[in-house]
Design a protein around this motif. Structure first.
Motif, PDB file in Angstrom:
ATOM      1  N   ARG A 138       1.838   6.482  -6.989  1.00 24.78           N
ATOM      2  CA  ARG A 138       0.238   6.567  -7.770  1.00 24.78           C
ATOM      3  C   ARG A 138       0.461   6.051  -8.809  1.00 24.78           C
ATOM      4  O   ARG A 138      -0.121   5.617  -9.324  1.00 24.78           O
ATOM      5  CB  ARG A 138       1.053   7.778  -8.047  1.00 24.78           C
ATOM      6  CG  ARG A 138       1.331   9.447  -7.092  1.00 24.78           C
ATOM      7  CD  ARG A 138       1.212  10.830  -8.016  1.00 24.78           C
ATOM      8  NE  ARG A 138      -0.326  10.847  -8.502  1.00 24.78           N
ATOM      9  CZ  ARG A 138      -1.178  11.828  -7.969  1.00 24.78           C
ATOM     10  NH1 ARG A 138      -1.213  11.175  -6.007  1.00 24.78           N
ATOM     11  NH2 ARG A 138      -2.686  11.050  -7.858  1.00 24.78           N
ATOM     12  N   THR A 139       0.533   4.125  -7.918  1.00 22.71           N
ATOM     13  CA  THR A 139       0.111   2.812  -8.707  1.00 22.71           C
ATOM     14  C   THR A 139       0.741   2.802  -9.831  1.00 22.71           C
ATOM     15  O   THR A 139       0.520   1.734 -10.818  1.00 22.71           O
ATOM     16  CB  THR A 139      -1.553   2.848  -9.407  1.00 22.71           C
ATOM     17  OG1 THR A 139      -1.342   4.146 -10.574  1.00 22.71           O
ATOM     18  CG2 THR A 139      -2.431   3.654  -7.967  1.00 22.71           C
ATOM     19  N   HIS A 140       1.668   3.360 -10.457  1.00 23.67           N
ATOM     20  CA  HIS A 140       2.587   3.126 -11.440  1.00 23.67           C
ATOM     21  C   HIS A 140       3.715   2.412 -10.908  1.00 23.67           C
ATOM     22  O   HIS A 140       5.211   2.946 -10.635  1.00 23.67           O
ATOM     23  CB  HIS A 140       3.263   5.206 -11.969  1.00 23.67           C
ATOM     24  CG  HIS A 140       2.028   5.977 -12.874  1.00 23.67           C
ATOM     25  ND1 HIS A 140       0.889   5.349 -13.630  1.00 23.67           N
ATOM     26  CD2 HIS A 140       1.379   6.877 -12.284  1.00 23.67           C
ATOM     27  CE1 HIS A 140       0.574   5.669 -13.920  1.00 23.67           C
ATOM     28  NE2 HIS A 140       0.630   7.206 -13.179  1.00 23.67           N
ATOM     29  N   TRP A 199       2.355   1.521  -2.945  1.00 18.94           N
ATOM     30  CA  TRP A 199       1.230   1.988  -4.104  1.00 18.94           C
ATOM     31  C   TRP A 199       0.832   3.045  -4.398  1.00 18.94           C
ATOM     32  O   TRP A 199       1.072   4.212  -5.685  1.00 18.94           O
ATOM     33  CB  TRP A 199       0.128   1.276  -4.558  1.00 18.94           C
ATOM     34  CG  TRP A 199      -1.094   1.055  -4.455  1.00 18.94           C
ATOM     35  CD1 TRP A 199      -2.014   1.594  -4.375  1.00 18.94           C
ATOM     36  CD2 TRP A 199      -1.366   0.380  -6.138  1.00 18.94           C
ATOM     37  NE1 TRP A 199      -3.087   1.346  -5.149  1.00 18.94           N
ATOM     38  CE2 TRP A 199      -2.964   0.950  -6.396  1.00 18.94           C
ATOM     39  CE3 TRP A 199      -1.079  -0.421  -7.039  1.00 18.94           C
ATOM     40  CZ2 TRP A 199      -2.976   0.779  -7.740  1.00 18.94           C
ATOM     41  CZ3 TRP A 199      -1.045  -0.719  -8.033  1.00 18.94           C
ATOM     42  CH2 TRP A 199      -2.186  -0.563  -8.924  1.00 18.94           C
ATOM     43  N   GLN A 200       1.129   4.040  -3.311  1.00 22.61           N
ATOM     44  CA  GLN A 200       0.644   5.627  -3.272  1.00 22.61           C
ATOM     45  C   GLN A 200       1.538   6.028  -3.431  1.00 22.61           C
ATOM     46  O   GLN A 200       1.611   6.774  -3.619  1.00 22.61           O
ATOM     47  CB  GLN A 200       0.049   5.226  -1.458  1.00 22.61           C
ATOM     48  CG  GLN A 200      -1.422   4.560  -1.145  1.00 22.61           C
ATOM     49  CD  GLN A 200      -2.242   5.018   0.384  1.00 22.61           C
ATOM     50  OE1 GLN A 200      -2.180   6.292   0.671  1.00 22.61           O
ATOM     51  NE2 GLN A 200      -2.336   3.807   0.951  1.00 22.61           N
ATOM     52  N   SER A 221       1.097  -1.070   0.156  1.00 23.90           N
ATOM     53  CA  SER A 221      -0.277   0.072   0.072  1.00 23.90           C
ATOM     54  C   SER A 221       0.706   1.438  -0.018  1.00 23.90           C
ATOM     55  O   SER A 221       0.468   1.847  -0.668  1.00 23.90           O
ATOM     56  CB  SER A 221      -1.223   0.229   1.324  1.00 23.90           C
ATOM     57  OG  SER A 221      -1.582  -0.885   0.930  1.00 23.90           O
TER      58      SER A 221
END
Lengths: 428, 542
Positions: A297-299, A293-294, A290
């Motif tokens: 920014r999901t990339h 991921w954050q 998490s």
């Protein structure tokens, strides 16, 4: 005494070798071992165990047995069931066979548990077969990594039986480990089983509670370490098991939690606390995902990360039900490449993910950082506590660490130029 | 020539004068063999049509009507992808969506089979990721809840399939939002976490106002809980549409856009990527089995001679009841609560298809077309509208539907519960058989007829009984396809286009004008009733 031990994992081997070292004659039957297992596979997980076993094999007080010779072992005084918690059927079948063989003044000891009430069921099985042997519950409290020390200097010895003769026999067997003061707690078999499970359940609740607080701390910008120090000073709570992190795991602990939940449902009682703790843990095992991921920014597709530590805790080669596996699966699914270091668990990892194109195994912890976008830490091996930060910095694309075990001091590491994301502390 | 003047129709009309005089109890008394004879099976479904008021001679006349209306040629046109939806100049290729092998259909220069398989593969990538817990929301948590946002076919198909096949071990919970009013939207969103919710925005045109309104609310809800617009759209929306441009304009990530084609009618769209919600709930294998079940019924319909052809036989019973016995209603009565949405689904399928009053050439027609279709789970309906079926003045044809086997019962943990459930299944089947028998026989079901006129049962009500081997993805696919083809055959006989729905357009157009009037309070150009209602809605006194 003549003792037979059934099992292959570290509790069985530690028990067997320790009892042999005190003069007992011990036969060990690794019935639950995987195919192609050698005892060294297990001994490797446990510092000092290989040497201990070798010594006892030399004295011939420790010997390997096999199932075909079972009738020949029937004259032994003590039979210890130390089969993995996951193989209840194997244990049941064995007891069925033993019930036809065991004679007067023999103990059938359950060391690893298979749910509350199993010992009573075994006693019933012996009674049906008209065997006079006595079932005794002797739950093991051996942590992987420090099992030998814990076996020799136990915090408590719980004995579950209501037979005086059996109590005396167990007291006699465990005399060498019960010298400084009497550690023996005698109770009914089901109470002994339940005690073991209740201890593990409370540990799980405590850790999940701390993890939930850590996530709140992150959101509030509070350092959970300060809170932890404050909590621990309350004598009703104490400092043990208050470390937040990337969740708990491991095969035996998780099997015990499943077993007690099964017992609840068998009794028609809906457990509420433990399932909640397990739900929190499910998320917590992925906490670093998490954060990564954050942060990105999901990339994540195409990125490479260094991962230090995959065993479910330090000093073991076991990865079964480790938090790291959840993290690895989540990252692989997003197209991430991982460069993994672990002092002992790389072999297990390569078996779990055979020839995986996105996983590179690194025997050097700094090599794992080469060209990686960030370093992720999932097991608090001693090797990782004081690393050469300059080398890490030089190898990483960016000086950024996601620490699932809070092994560094945020202020110190930020001063030397690292972005530091930990559980309940560091950069949000 | 008008259909009613054709020889086949005239033969039936004359024959009907005779049949109308006969009560089903007498028809059975004279010909007890019909119970066995008029029972046919296809694709795991057995239909008993012996309780229709149809004599062997009637069937012959009905077959002649079908031949006269060139049914075989029309079936060929349907399967081969010709533009039989002529008012929209489109094919109606729902059968191609479930083809197991390439039959070589080409539309607009593209292989239909290849396009369908490509979209199925793209769909399976998304579905597998979601079910594996690796589709992540904006904070990195795995998606646990999927909300299907669609209306009409984009809602009913997925909703029916998922509720009928009741996944007990699905890793994902599925919810539905269809109507534009938003009254359910607020309640549903309050029960979900924005971190773990994924919206499936399903709309053939991607302009459907109902769905657009719900999607907009969903997007606002995500952003109000901390998601950026970019991540809310990227991680919390799948789009399903024929309109790629509109999906892109809304902000659906290209990899999360699933396509279908204008040759898929909305009420036939659950077989297309609109079925993504079904696949999410049940898994891709179950979805493919659903397609296979429908495909097996397609093969039966396409290849079987008329007298053994299940959809054709059932369609002919509708024609007979509707046009020659004057029966206005058709009730769908499943004796299995898992099929509680089947009546609503078939209501749309049948009435939106065949609720037409001009023939294919646009001429007004002088005969009746689609009956009023309604229904309810049979045992519930027994306590509701069966009174009307048994003693009312309006005749209705009934479809009784039940599974023969209930393997789900064996999943229950304990023998006592299993025994109780087996008893309940027998109880439901006994009720189905009893109700259809009483509808047929009336008082004759009793040894002595009642003397009290309030307790008199006329009987002579026709019904069909459909038995599924068991309710599973295969039989549900076959059952839906059975009704699709039945509806198509009825349309062929009536010479109407079942694939358009112009009747639903006007209200949408007027609503746009009315919305402005409602917002601005200026309703002068609208009718007087609307003016009065708008005034009340806006709190004005007249």
């Amino acid at each position: 005494m003549n003792i037979v031990i059934y099992g292959h994992d570290y509790p069985a081997l530690v028990t067997a070798a320790s009892l042999a070292s005190n003069g007992n004659f011990v036969t060990i039957l690794p019935l639950d071992a995987p195919v192609n297992w050698t005892w060294q596979d297990t001994a490797r997980k446990q510092s000092g165990l290989a040497l201990l076993i070798e010594k006892q094999l030399e004295t011939k007080r420790l010997v390997w047995g096999d199932l075909q010779s079972l009738p020949a072992y029937a004259t032994s005084h003590v039979h210890i069931l130390s089969l993995s918690a996951a193989v209840g059927d194997l244990s049941d079948n064995l007891v069925q066979q033993l019930s036809l063989l065991l004679r007067e003044k023999t103990l059938l000891v359950t060391q690893t548990l298979h749910g509350v009430g199993r010992a009573d069921a075994y006693q019933h099985c012996l009674k049906v077969a008209q065997s006079p042997a006595q079932v005794v519950v002797w739950p093991e409290f051996l942590s992987e990594g420090s099992a030998i020390a814990q076996f020799n200097r136990p915090d408590r010895i719980i004995i579950g039986t209501d037979n005086d003769w059996a109590i005396n026999r167990m007291r006699d067997l465990l005399r060498p480990y019960n010298r400084a003061r009497d550690m023996l707690l005698i109770m009914k078999p089901a109470a002994a089983e339940m005690t073991k499970y209740a201890i593990n359940s409370l540990l799980a609740l405590r850790v999940s509670a701390m993890n939930e607080f850590a996530n709140l701390a992150t959101s509030l910008g509070v350092d959970i370490e300060q809170v932890r120090q404050g909590i621990g000073t309350d004598p009703r709570i104490g400092f043990n098991y208050l470390y937040p992190g990337a969740g708990f795991g491991g095969p035996n602990f998780m099997a015990d939690l499943s077993a007690i939940l099964h017992t609840f449902s068998q009794q028609g009682i809906e457990a509420e606390l433990l399932p909640a703790a397990l739900r929190v843990n499910d998320h917590q095992q992925e906490i670093l995902f998490s954060k990564v991921w954050q942060h990105y920014r999901t990339h994540l597709t195409g990125k490479t990360f260094a991962l230090w530590g995959v065993s479910y805790k330090p000093d073991t080669a076991t990865i079964e039900q480790a938090s790291s596996l959840k993290l690895i699966d989540a990252l692989l699914a997003q197209g991430v490449t991982l460069q993994v270091h672990d002092p002992k668990a790389l072999v297990a990892l390569s078996t779990y993910y055979p020839n995986h194109a996105q996983i590179k195994l690194c025997t050097d912890m700094y090599d794992a950082c080469l060209g990686a976008h960030a370093l992720l830490i999932m097991t608090e091996w001693k090797d990782y506590w004081s690393p050469d930060f300059d080398r890490i910095n030089a190898n990483l694309v960016e000086a950024r660490i996601f620490d699932g075990r809070n092994i560094f001091d945020p202020e110190a590491i930020q001063t030397i130029g690292f972005h530091y994301h930990a559980v309940g502390r560091g950069n949000a | 020539m008008s259909l009613t003047k054709t020889p086949a129709w005239q033969n039936l009309a004359e024959h009907a004068n005779d049949v109308r005089q006969q009560h089903l109890k007498d028809i059975f008394a004279q010909d007890p063999q019909r119970g066995h004879r008029d029972q046919i099976s296809a694709a795991g479904i057995t239909a008993n049509v012996s309780r229709q008021r149809i004599l062997p001679q009637t069937w012959q006349y009905l077959y002649e009507l079908a031949e006269q209306q060139q049914l075989s040629a029309c079936i060929e046109k349907l399967f081969s992808g010709q533009p039989i939806n002529h008012t929209e100049n489109r094919a109606a290729l729902h059968t191609a969506l479930r083809e197991q092998h390439d039959s070589g259909i080409v539309v607009d220069g593209y292989s239909v089979f290849e396009q369908v398989q490509t979209q199925l593969s793209r769909m399976s990538v998304l579905v597998d990721r979601i079910r594996a817990g690796q589709w992540r929301g904006f904070t990195g948590l795995a998606i646990t809840d999927v909300v299907n946002m669609g209306v009409g076919g984009s809602d009913l198909g997925p909703h029916l399939a998922v509720s009928a096949l009741q996944p007990t071990d699905s890793p994902i919970r599925v919810h539905y939002l269809s109507s534009m009013d938003g009254a359910r939207t607020a309640n549903l969103l309050a029960s979900l976490s924005p971190h773990t919710t994924l919206f499936v925005f399903a709309s053939k045109t991607f302009t459907t106002i109902d769905t657009l309104a719900n999607a907009q609310t969903g997007l606002e809800w995500l952003m109000a809980h901390g998601a950026s617009r970019e991540l809310a759209l990227k991680q919390h929306f799948i789009g399903v549409s024929t309109n790629v441009q509109k999906m892109t304009a809304f902000g659906i990530h290209p990899a999360h856009q699933l396509y279908f084609w204008d040759w898929v009618g909305g009420r036939y769209s659950l077989w297309s990527t609109i079925g993504v919600t079904i696949a999410i709930a049940l898994g891709m294998d179950a979805f493919r089995t659903l397609l296979k079940g429908a495909s097996d019924m397609d093969a039966h319909f396409h290849q079987t001679p008329i007298a053994e052809n299940l959809p054709i036989r059932l369609a002919l019973t509708t024609i007979w009841n509707r046009n020659f016995l004057g029966i206005h209603g058709k009730a769908i009565l499943p004796y299995d609560a898992r099929l509680n949405l089947l009546p609503a689904y078939l209501t749309q399928l049948i009435m939106e298809s065949n609720g037409k009053s001009v023939d294919r050439a646009g001429n007004s027609i002088s005969y009746r077309t689609c009956p009023i279709v309604w229904g309810e789970v049979g045992p519930n309906a027994q306590h509701a509208f069966y009174q009307l079926l048994h003693q009312g003045t309006e005749a209705a044809a009934c479809d009784f539907i039940a599974p023969i086997h209930r393997p789900d019962i064996e999943q229950s943990a304990d023998e006592a519960t299993r025994d109780a459930l087996r008893y309940q299944h027998q109880l439901a089947l006994a009720n189905l058989l009893a109700q259809s028998s009483v509808l047929m026989l009336g008082d004759a079901a009793l040894d002595a007829p009642p003397t009290d006129p309030h307790k008199h049962y006329a009987g002579n009500q026709p019904s069909t009984t459909l038995l599924l081997e068991q309710l599973d993805a295969h039989s549900l696919g076959a059952l839906i396809a059975l009704y699709e083809h039945q509806t198509f055959v009825e349309a062929v006989i009536w010479n109407i286009n079942p694939f358009d729905q112009w009747g639903v357009e006007l209200g949408k157009q007027i609503a746009i004008k009315t919305l402005t009037a409602l917002q601005e309070g200026q309703a002068e150009s609208l009718d007087a009733a609307t003016q009065a209602l708008i005034a009340t809605l806006n709190g004005q006194t007249l």
